[in-house]
Design a protein around this motif. Structure first.
Motif, PDB file in Angstrom:
ATOM      1  N   VAL A 116      48.824 -61.185 -71.723  1.00  0.00           N
ATOM      2  CA  VAL A 116      49.675 -62.462 -71.806  1.00  0.00           C
ATOM      3  C   VAL A 116      49.238 -63.444 -71.647  1.00  0.00           C
ATOM      4  O   VAL A 116      48.860 -63.844 -70.498  1.00  0.00           O
ATOM      5  CB  VAL A 116      50.760 -62.750 -70.646  1.00  0.00           C
ATOM      6  CG1 VAL A 116      51.900 -63.772 -71.720  1.00  0.00           C
ATOM      7  CG2 VAL A 116      51.695 -60.999 -71.493  1.00  0.00           C
ATOM      8  N   GLU A 164      46.926 -55.228 -76.946  1.00  0.00           N
ATOM      9  CA  GLU A 164      48.022 -56.418 -77.683  1.00  0.00           C
ATOM     10  C   GLU A 164      47.893 -57.610 -76.445  1.00  0.00           C
ATOM     11  O   GLU A 164      48.338 -57.765 -75.380  1.00  0.00           O
ATOM     12  CB  GLU A 164      49.484 -55.834 -76.838  1.00  0.00           C
ATOM     13  CG  GLU A 164      49.713 -54.276 -78.015  1.00  0.00           C
ATOM     14  CD  GLU A 164      50.307 -54.464 -79.004  1.00  0.00           C
ATOM     15  OE1 GLU A 164      50.989 -55.301 -79.282  1.00  0.00           O
ATOM     16  OE2 GLU A 164      50.232 -53.679 -80.058  1.00  0.00           O
ATOM     17  N   ILE A 173      62.680 -62.873 -73.119  1.00  0.00           N
ATOM     18  CA  ILE A 173      61.839 -61.460 -73.761  1.00  0.00           C
ATOM     19  C   ILE A 173      60.775 -61.266 -72.359  1.00  0.00           C
ATOM     20  O   ILE A 173      60.554 -62.391 -71.348  1.00  0.00           O
ATOM     21  CB  ILE A 173      60.814 -61.323 -74.595  1.00  0.00           C
ATOM     22  CG1 ILE A 173      59.571 -62.965 -74.535  1.00  0.00           C
ATOM     23  CG2 ILE A 173      61.228 -61.460 -75.942  1.00  0.00           C
ATOM     24  CD1 ILE A 173      58.680 -62.702 -76.167  1.00  0.00           C
ATOM     25  N   HIS A 174      60.367 -60.229 -71.929  1.00  0.00           N
ATOM     26  CA  HIS A 174      60.168 -59.542 -71.275  1.00  0.00           C
ATOM     27  C   HIS A 174      59.323 -58.656 -71.273  1.00  0.00           C
ATOM     28  O   HIS A 174      59.013 -57.654 -72.178  1.00  0.00           O
ATOM     29  CB  HIS A 174      61.113 -58.341 -69.968  1.00  0.00           C
ATOM     30  CG  HIS A 174      62.295 -58.763 -69.851  1.00  0.00           C
ATOM     31  ND1 HIS A 174      62.194 -60.586 -68.984  1.00  0.00           N
ATOM     32  CD2 HIS A 174      63.421 -59.988 -70.300  1.00  0.00           C
ATOM     33  CE1 HIS A 174      63.790 -60.588 -68.368  1.00  0.00           C
ATOM     34  NE2 HIS A 174      63.873 -60.655 -69.726  1.00  0.00           N
ATOM     35  N   ILE A 175      58.152 -58.815 -70.428  1.00  0.00           N
ATOM     36  CA  ILE A 175      56.634 -58.079 -71.759  1.00  0.00           C
ATOM     37  C   ILE A 175      56.060 -57.628 -70.247  1.00  0.00           C
ATOM     38  O   ILE A 175      55.890 -58.708 -68.888  1.00  0.00           O
ATOM     39  CB  ILE A 175      55.202 -58.852 -71.844  1.00  0.00           C
ATOM     40  CG1 ILE A 175      56.106 -59.185 -73.259  1.00  0.00           C
ATOM     41  CG2 ILE A 175      54.350 -58.383 -72.101  1.00  0.00           C
ATOM     42  CD1 ILE A 175      55.088 -60.492 -73.745  1.00  0.00           C
ATOM     43  N   ASP A 176      55.823 -56.226 -70.253  1.00  0.00           N
ATOM     44  CA  ASP A 176      54.858 -55.867 -68.842  1.00  0.00           C
ATOM     45  C   ASP A 176      53.399 -55.463 -68.725  1.00  0.00           C
ATOM     46  O   ASP A 176      53.242 -55.177 -69.729  1.00  0.00           O
ATOM     47  CB  ASP A 176      55.689 -54.267 -68.412  1.00  0.00           C
ATOM     48  CG  ASP A 176      55.960 -53.981 -67.918  1.00  0.00           C
ATOM     49  OD1 ASP A 176      57.164 -55.011 -67.079  1.00  0.00           O
ATOM     50  OD2 ASP A 176      56.748 -53.169 -67.146  1.00  0.00           O
ATOM     51  N   ALA A 177      52.884 -56.690 -68.049  1.00  0.00           N
ATOM     52  CA  ALA A 177      51.314 -57.387 -68.759  1.00  0.00           C
ATOM     53  C   ALA A 177      50.983 -56.260 -67.865  1.00  0.00           C
ATOM     54  O   ALA A 177      50.929 -56.934 -66.565  1.00  0.00           O
ATOM     55  CB  ALA A 177      51.171 -58.229 -69.132  1.00  0.00           C
ATOM     56  N   TYR A 231      49.496 -60.791 -76.383  1.00  0.00           N
ATOM     57  CA  TYR A 231      50.474 -62.559 -77.022  1.00  0.00           C
ATOM     58  C   TYR A 231      49.691 -63.757 -76.029  1.00  0.00           C
ATOM     59  O   TYR A 231      49.151 -63.878 -75.137  1.00  0.00           O
ATOM     60  CB  TYR A 231      51.378 -61.743 -75.856  1.00  0.00           C
ATOM     61  CG  TYR A 231      52.249 -61.356 -76.190  1.00  0.00           C
ATOM     62  CD1 TYR A 231      53.755 -60.313 -77.054  1.00  0.00           C
ATOM     63  CD2 TYR A 231      51.910 -59.476 -75.047  1.00  0.00           C
ATOM     64  CE1 TYR A 231      53.479 -59.364 -77.796  1.00  0.00           C
ATOM     65  CE2 TYR A 231      52.548 -58.094 -75.783  1.00  0.00           C
ATOM     66  CZ  TYR A 231      53.556 -58.024 -76.652  1.00  0.00           C
ATOM     67  OH  TYR A 231      54.231 -56.764 -77.066  1.00  0.00           O
ATOM     68  N   HIS A 266      49.993 -61.787 -81.173  1.00  0.00           N
ATOM     69  CA  HIS A 266      50.977 -62.538 -80.744  1.00  0.00           C
ATOM     70  C   HIS A 266      51.450 -63.649 -80.593  1.00  0.00           C
ATOM     71  O   HIS A 266      51.353 -63.681 -79.515  1.00  0.00           O
ATOM     72  CB  HIS A 266      52.087 -60.914 -80.399  1.00  0.00           C
ATOM     73  CG  HIS A 266      51.736 -59.432 -80.921  1.00  0.00           C
ATOM     74  ND1 HIS A 266      52.076 -59.510 -81.836  1.00  0.00           N
ATOM     75  CD2 HIS A 266      51.768 -58.530 -80.193  1.00  0.00           C
ATOM     76  CE1 HIS A 266      51.557 -57.778 -82.152  1.00  0.00           C
ATOM     77  NE2 HIS A 266      51.088 -57.948 -81.010  1.00  0.00           N
ATOM     78  N   THR A 281      47.931 -54.525 -71.962  1.00  0.00           N
ATOM     79  CA  THR A 281      48.721 -56.156 -72.387  1.00  0.00           C
ATOM     80  C   THR A 281      48.408 -57.256 -71.607  1.00  0.00           C
ATOM     81  O   THR A 281      47.869 -57.084 -70.480  1.00  0.00           O
ATOM     82  CB  THR A 281      49.648 -55.832 -71.900  1.00  0.00           C
ATOM     83  OG1 THR A 281      50.485 -54.296 -72.609  1.00  0.00           O
ATOM     84  CG2 THR A 281      50.563 -57.142 -72.593  1.00  0.00           C
ATOM     85  N   LYS A 328      55.404 -58.448 -64.779  1.00  0.00           N
ATOM     86  CA  LYS A 328      56.383 -58.654 -65.204  1.00  0.00           C
ATOM     87  C   LYS A 328      56.578 -59.914 -65.829  1.00  0.00           C
ATOM     88  O   LYS A 328      56.971 -61.018 -65.079  1.00  0.00           O
ATOM     89  CB  LYS A 328      57.771 -57.913 -64.676  1.00  0.00           C
ATOM     90  CG  LYS A 328      57.924 -56.550 -64.331  1.00  0.00           C
ATOM     91  CD  LYS A 328      59.148 -56.600 -63.741  1.00  0.00           C
ATOM     92  CE  LYS A 328      59.115 -55.000 -63.398  1.00  0.00           C
ATOM     93  NZ  LYS A 328      59.182 -54.045 -64.812  1.00  0.00           N
TER      94      LYS A 328
END
Lengths: 259, 131, 662
Positions: free
Chosen positions: C385, C426, C484-488, C428, C455, C383, C472
């Motif tokens: 970001v 994924e 929103i919270h994304i574990d990257a 973002y 995304h 992931t 986080k």
């Protein structure tokens, strides 16, 4: 080194340790803290609205009193420091507040923000020096892994507080090194613990305080230190798990052998 | 609320907060950094937007004004120096400065106390939630 | 008294909508000496110019006043018009009734009154104008390019192709600049090295180009066509002409722990190093901050292994003096430091990187040989970001108020490449606005979204918390009004870009102006975008403002064509509005010499008639008209009033002031 000292209400009641170890460590370090004779509660929150004058007057009285005594004003509680420092900033920069506050107070000499406001940590860093502090340490806290909890009030707004880099502060970490321990850097050290909301929305305070202790624990901290009685309460009482939390002055006194 | 009443209130909010909502570039960093986001119906970036549009009544009725932690993260991290926290406080003041609109009453206090609670918490709550 | 003609321009409605032009012409027609006054819709048009020319001849005019736009716009136009009618061009004065009057006033009577006053001042000045003749100065047919990135290289190649010699001065050990660190280029995704390195080699092989790498410009004196520069060739402790670039020394050097700046510190190099395989010149350089031999005199491994005998620990900085006709600034940029943005945890986690670092992590010649691996543990990230506008469009002190312009496109590129190479990721992208105004740019960004499934989220990241091996990410999604919270696994920051830190001292050296962000200012933002207001100084690349590679190359070519136009001339017409010392009034105090920013004033002892037919020696100032830029600093510094500026003499200025105050 002589300073006027503003302990604040909480340090006279629920946070006696913060006050006690401030005085003991100062004495051991040759720093004279003279309690302001006529200090009053700072109000505990800085009133942000430009038309709030009355709520700033008690801070201005203390500031003017320190000016008349000729010393810099030292605080130790984060909230008192935040309020007094920002009110002093208003008295240096906001003509409207200066005018109306002085009209109200009718001091012998109008106050214009002349007093220098220092947090006790700033005294240790800038007046004594952390190198010098390290030399005075008798019982270095070797092997202790300590997370510094800054919270909000010491750092923000950085333009007014002028305390440290608000996103990458180092003063407490340098302090931890000076007393012989190992600082643990964790991202939530400058995030809010939710202390102010504890009466209004306890679950939120629990959530925020837990995020702080979890972040500290994940990065290997054994305990936290803080300068704020409300943060200490919230991190101890509201956070999940039981992360030990101390006032920084308590560990300072321990390292100096005066606890 | 009457239109002219709301206009006047908007001007007051801008004046006492010292915030110019037009500086906002709508990046949303305030709401991204807000630790109380989930407890708010209107979020920090919406405070800026709605004050700019003069829709104060919505904000006065929002629960966000009671849940702002006054942590100043939005104010510190805003790239355009908009200072949403000051707007939230100004709206809260607009509410509690009305007669009988105190959010916290002295009689509520005893039930909220515990042995270790520093009075800092009580003093600050009165300062924030009551006049 | 001159016979003066006054011409009032309407500038369409620009002037005429706010200023009663007919009333101005009528009022000025009554001024002493004015024998002709008229108004016209567009004085700068051919018909307007014909009107001026005819009037000069018909009324035998000795001076002309044009009430129009700023002299920066059309002074040259009208001077040429006058010259064609046989009038000395310096007998033309402009009264600026557009920028200084119609555009800033709303009320017609006020604006009209002010226009009359401005016209009156110009008339008063023309009365004291004297014909001036421009001198000539020779042109040194060689150009200096400061900075050897893609901007500097392209400018140098274009100048060299036209047959003029060019020197490139590059402070790093190799030319190539930032583009050498980039993996792929948008919007075509061709490999940056594949298109850049041939140009680097071409520059090295071009017989008109000399490359001074690991060198800096120490000082520049002189003026357009006649610059004199001192170039410091820093000691690299390796003989450049002897080193074969075999690289053996860089493998044997025992000092292995030097942060490798080419990979932005993501890996280490040795104390003796060649920045990368295609470096030009491909010679080794010893880093004196890390070399044990230079620091303590013990080691000497590189000298022992060098079969060519190229190592020279005793090498000293060398200085080269050279004359140039033109100087091109191509000093480039750097990403800003992120000390004040640690809410993104850049200093706390090696998995939070800048976009330039990400380029290295994706590059086949980078520290991971092109496989995207998480710096902390070498694992494959799932992931990612991307955060846009980190420090750009920011009015806080720590940020930059401008848009850095390149980030939207390179982030789309990174996101797309990520998804293409690793479909299991994924990706973002947090954006405030997506700005893609370039040929095939928006299509490129849309492909990232539509074909590659990146995304894009409108919002900003507020906090990154490294915890238990994850990052986080807490962010806002403004369209869904959610936090929103994304574990990257990785966070990539599009840091703002700023001019290279050398830009300010170079600008001072060249007396070239800069804006508040330390970008070089162009002579005109629209019409002279590659020239500095200081004659003979040209601008190429990001030193003038943020731009991508295609724009940089285009600007580099434009700067080169301006340089070629200058170097093609044998002589330059000088500005005749220069300072002149009245030797009889000069007291030899040197005040003027001290304030002159161009070094145009010298002192010499001259003989003057003394009492009783004697001769006395006196120290007096003289101005080199070829060097003087007519700034006037000396005229105000001179305590005895001996310095005067031709075309802007004290008496002329005072006449204008008197006319305004009348």
């Amino acid at each position: 080194m002589v300073f006027s000292y503003f302990p604040g209400c909480t340090l006279k009641t629920k946070a006696k340790d913060l006050d006690l170890y401030t005085r003991k460590s100062a004495e051991a370090l040759g720093i004279t803290l003279e309690e302001l004779p006529d200090w009053q509660c700072c109000g505990a929150v800085y009133p942000q609205a430009k038309d709030e004058i009355a709520t700033k007057l008690s801070s201005i009285r203390s500031l003017a009193s320190a000016r008349d005594l000729g010393y810099s004003l030292v605080t130790v509680c984060s909230a008192c420091h935040h309020v007094i420092k920002r009110v002093n900033h208003d008295m240096q920069t906001d003509e409207d507040i200066v005018l109306r506050a002085n009209n109200y107070l009718q001091l012998d000499t109008p106050y214009h923000g002349e007093t220098k406001v220092l947090h006790y940590l700033e005294v240790l860093r800038d007046e004594l020096g952390f190198d010098e502090l390290a030399k005075r340490v008798k019982n270095p806290l070797t092997g202790r892994k300590i997370g510094a909890y800054y919270g909000c009030l010491l750092l923000r707004p950085s333009g007014e507080m002028q305390f440290d880099n608000p996103e990458k502060p180092t003063i407490l970490e340098d302090f931890i090194r000076a007393i012989g321990a190992e600082p643990v850097i964790y991202a939530n050290r400058n995030e809010c613990c939710g202390g102010y909301i504890t009466l209004e929305n306890k679950p939120l305070a629990v959530k925020k305080a837990s995020a702080v202790t979890a972040s500290a624990r994940a990065n290997g901290a054994d305990c936290l230190i803080t300068a704020c009685p409300l943060c200490l309460y919230n991190l101890k009482e509201n956070a999940e798990g039981d992360m030990p939390v101390y006032y920084f002055t308590e560990l300072l006194a321990e390292a100096l052998g005066v606890k | 609320m009457q239109k002219n009443q709301e206009l006047e209130l908007t001007a007051t909010i801008k004046r006492i907060s010292g915030v110019n909502p037009r500086l906002c570039m709508k990046c949303g960093k305030c709401s991204a950094t807000c630790p109380a986001f989930d407890e708010m119906d209107y979020h920090p970036h919406q405070f800026v937007d709605l004050v700019d549009k003069g829709q104060i009544e919505k904000l006065m009725n929002s629960k966000g004004i009671w849940n702002c932690l006054s942590c100043f993260a939005c104010l510190e991290r805003c790239p355009r120096m908009v200072e949403p926290a000051k707007l939230i406080e100004a709206v809260r003041l607009a509410v509690i400065r009305q007669q009988g609109q105190n959010h916290l009453k002295p009689e509520q206090i005893p039930d909220l106390l515990d042995e270790n609670l520093p009075q800092q918490a009580i003093t600050s709550a009165f300062r924030k939630y009551a006049k | 008294m001159q016979r003066i003609g006054v011409f009032v321009c309407w500038c369409g409605t620009n002037i005429a909508a706010t200023v009663d032009v007919k009333a101005v012409a009528e009022a000025l027609g009554k001024e002493p000496g004015v024998v002709f006054a008229t108004d016209y819709q567009y004085m700068c048009s051919q018909a307007g110019q014909d009107m001026i020319r005819d009037a000069i001849k018909e009324h035998n005019l000795g001076g002309v006043v044009i009430c129009s736009c700023s002299p920066r716009m059309h002074e040259t136009t009208f001077r040429k018009t006058a010259e064609k009618a046989g009038l000395n061009p310096y007998m033309v004065e402009i009264a600026n009734i557009r920028e200084q009057c119609s555009w800033i006033h709303k009320d017609m009577p006020t604006a009209t009154e002010k226009a009359v006053i401005l016209g009156r001042a110009a008339i008063a000045k023309v009365h004291l104008n004297a014909p001036l003749t421009a001198g000539e100065s020779p042109v040194t047919k060689r150009a200096l390019v400061i900075g050897g990135g893609i901007a500097g290289i392209q400018t140098a190649l274009d100048i060299a192709d036209a047959g003029f010699p060019v020197d490139i001065v590059e402070k790093k050990p190799t030319i190539g600049g930032k583009m050498t660190q980039i993996d792929k280029t948008f919007p075509t995704l061709d490999c940056a090295a594949c298109i850049l390195t041939p140009k680097m080699v071409e520059a090295a092989q071009n017989e008109n180009i000399r490359i001074f790498s690991y060198s800096e410009v120490d000082s520049v004196k002189g003026f357009v066509g006649n610059f004199h520069a001192t170039i410091r060739r820093k000691a690299r402790y390796v003989k450049e002409d002897v080193c074969t670039g075999c690289g053996l020394c860089t493998e044997k050097c025992p000092q292995k722990k030097v942060p490798n700046e080419f990979n932005l510190g993501l890996d280490n190099r040795r104390a003796i190093y060649i920045p990368f395989a295609q470096a030009v010149p491909k010679v080794a350089t010893i880093d004196p901050n890390y070399c044990t031999m230079l620091k303590s005199g013990k080691c000497g491994v590189c000298a022992k292994v060098c079969t060519a005998g190229a190592i020279d620990y005793k090498q000293k900085d060398e200085f080269i003096e050279e004359d140039y006709g033109a100087i091109v600034v191509a000093t480039g940029f750097n990403p800003i430091k992120l000390d004040r943005y640690d809410e993104y945890a850049y200093s706390q986690s090696p998995d939070v990187v800048t976009s330039l670092e990400f380029e290295r992590l994706m590059n086949a010649a980078g520290p991971t040989a092109g496989t995207l691996l998480r710096p902390s543990d070498g694992e494959h990230p799932h992931t990612l970001v991307f955060v846009q506008c980190v420090g750009s469009r920011e009015t806080r002190d720590c940020g930059k108020p401008y848009c850095s312009k390149i980030c939207c496109m390179y982030t789309a590129k990174h996101a797309m490449l990520c998804r293409e190479k690793y479909p299991d990721t994924e990706v973002y992208v947090f954006y405030i606005d997506v700005r893609t105004p370039g040929k095939n740019f928006d299509e490129f960004y849309r492909r990232a979204v539509e074909e590659y499934g990146v995304h894009y989220i409108k919002g900003m990241v507020g906090k990154v918390v490294p915890e238990n091996g994850k990052l986080k990410v807490q962010a806002s999604d403004l369209l869904s009004n959610e936090q929103i919270h994304i574990d990257a696994d990785m966070v990539i920051l599009a840091a703002a870009i700023e001019p290279d830190e050398s830009a300010r001292s170079i600008a001072t050296m060249l007396t070239a102006s800069m804006d508040t962000n330390d970008f070089f200012t162009e002579a005109h933002p629209k019409l002279r975008p590659v020239e500095s207001p200081t004659a003979g100084i040209f601008l190429s690349g990001v030193c003038q403002g943020p731009k991508d590679i295609p724009e940089t190359v285009a600007q580099a070519g434009a700067a080169a064509s301006k340089v070629i136009g200058l170097l093609a001339k044998d002589h330059l017409m000088c500005n005749p509005c220069v300072a002149e010392a009245n030797e009889l009034m000069c007291n030899g105090c040197s005040s003027c010499e001290k304030v002159c920013p161009y070094g145009a004033i010298t002192y010499s002892d001259k003989e003057f008639p003394g009492p009783n037919r004697t001769r006395v020696l006196r120290r007096v100032a003289s101005v080199n008209p070829a060097v003087c830029q007519g700034c006037g600093a000396c005229t105000v510094a001179c305590p005895s009033g001996a310095m005067d500026l031709k075309g802007f003499s004290t008496s002329q200025i005072m006449a204008e002031v008197d006319a305004i105050c009348k």
